[in-house]
Design an enzyme around this catalytic site. Sequence first.
Site, PDB file in Angstrom:
ATOM      1  N   HIS A  64      -3.912   7.068   1.668  1.00  0.00           N
ATOM      2  CA  HIS A  64      -4.117   5.613   0.896  1.00  0.00           C
ATOM      3  C   HIS A  64      -5.455   5.173   1.229  1.00  0.00           C
ATOM      4  O   HIS A  64      -5.811   5.226   2.484  1.00  0.00           O
ATOM      5  CB  HIS A  64      -2.929   4.842   1.385  1.00  0.00           C
ATOM      6  CG  HIS A  64      -3.390   3.238   1.128  1.00  0.00           C
ATOM      7  ND1 HIS A  64      -3.679   2.738   0.022  1.00  0.00           N
ATOM      8  CD2 HIS A  64      -3.635   2.071   2.311  1.00  0.00           C
ATOM      9  CE1 HIS A  64      -4.029   1.460  -0.032  1.00  0.00           C
ATOM     10  NE2 HIS A  64      -4.230   1.271   1.390  1.00  0.00           N
ATOM     11  N   ASN A 106     -10.063  -0.743  -1.801  1.00  0.00           N
ATOM     12  CA  ASN A 106      -8.557  -0.584  -1.756  1.00  0.00           C
ATOM     13  C   ASN A 106      -7.925  -1.111  -3.038  1.00  0.00           C
ATOM     14  O   ASN A 106      -7.700  -2.349  -3.186  1.00  0.00           O
ATOM     15  CB  ASN A 106      -8.129  -1.221  -0.219  1.00  0.00           C
ATOM     16  CG  ASN A 106      -6.700  -1.231  -0.138  1.00  0.00           C
ATOM     17  OD1 ASN A 106      -5.913  -0.990  -0.891  1.00  0.00           O
ATOM     18  ND2 ASN A 106      -6.585  -1.469   1.183  1.00  0.00           N
ATOM     19  N   CYS A 128       0.688  -1.263  -0.170  1.00  0.00           N
ATOM     20  CA  CYS A 128      -0.036   0.157   0.021  1.00  0.00           C
ATOM     21  C   CYS A 128       1.024   1.205   0.031  1.00  0.00           C
ATOM     22  O   CYS A 128       0.744   2.387  -0.400  1.00  0.00           O
ATOM     23  CB  CYS A 128      -0.809  -0.137   1.204  1.00  0.00           C
ATOM     24  SG  CYS A 128      -2.022  -1.416   1.271  1.00  0.00           S
TER      25      CYS A 128
END
Length: 337
Positions: A264, A294, A116
């Site tokens: 993020h 995500n 990430c």
Amino acid sequence: MLYHSKIAGLGYFVPENVVTNDDLSKVIDTNDEWIQERTGIRERRHVIKGSGETTATMGVKAAQIAIERSGVAKETIDFIIFATISPDYYFPGPGVMLQKELGLKTIGALDIRNQCSGFVYALSVADQYIKTGMYKNILIVGSELQSLGLDMSDRGRGVSVIFGDGAGAAVISREEDALSGILSTHLHSEGEHAKELALLAPGMGGRWVTDILADNNLEDQSYFPYMNGQFVFKHAVVRFSEVIDEGLQANNLKVGDIDMLIPHQANLRISQFIQKKFGLRDDQVYNNIQKFGNTTAASIPIALTEAWEMGKIKKGDLVVLAAFGSGFTWGSVIIRW
């Protein structure tokens, strides 16, 4: 002499196939309310199996848009940085595939495996290369095809409802104005918690493909992603805050100077926690996890591109990017647009 770097062009690509929470409820014991309450996600994009779409092909499409918008001639791109945890092949990485498909000369291609935080790490690397004068124009891509590797059963619902597919890209170029562009980047890791968010197999240090096939164990979960959700959440909100503060302090800035924070897109609840902690208004934070889920290394460039396209980021704005994820790894980027 140290140069400065700026984001010259942005682009993103997501598959057309929209998968809603209600769609998932038909294959997993879950529902829209359960997913939204825990993650804020309403829908995500999934590649259709057999369509030919891959991490690399999505990256190419995002990159083509970023290059066109940058005004930088494709032939003048000096280097490629490709961030992903879902490469087309175990090796080689997708950076060289991007080079081939874009018809770029034999420039270097670096693959980044920082999950990430991948795009933040990629920006930091590009910034250093440009600052030292090694390169003038660097193409960065964050792309993920995660849907085909998720445990789409009741057992895996805690993780599988979260992730989506997509790609984002940026062209980073030399900037003459020392007061604008990327001001600083800040990177961290803490391997002590590596297994709290991980995909453990196949791997050369543990169970490789041959072991998985030989065991033929239908209950084996090692080749599906694992996440200790509450543990990750508790660490994420702390590290997000720390690394944002670190970036501001390094540039003698205050929270009140932030025009746009793009975190993020891990979980809307994390973003909301950080927003509340820093006292930021809704128009100072951009979230799109509600519609894309995500997308790991692609999440920040997709969100950054969208925010810019919508006119939420203007020349002179202070933009803060921040990420936290598997590793644990985390980082921030402070940009004067």
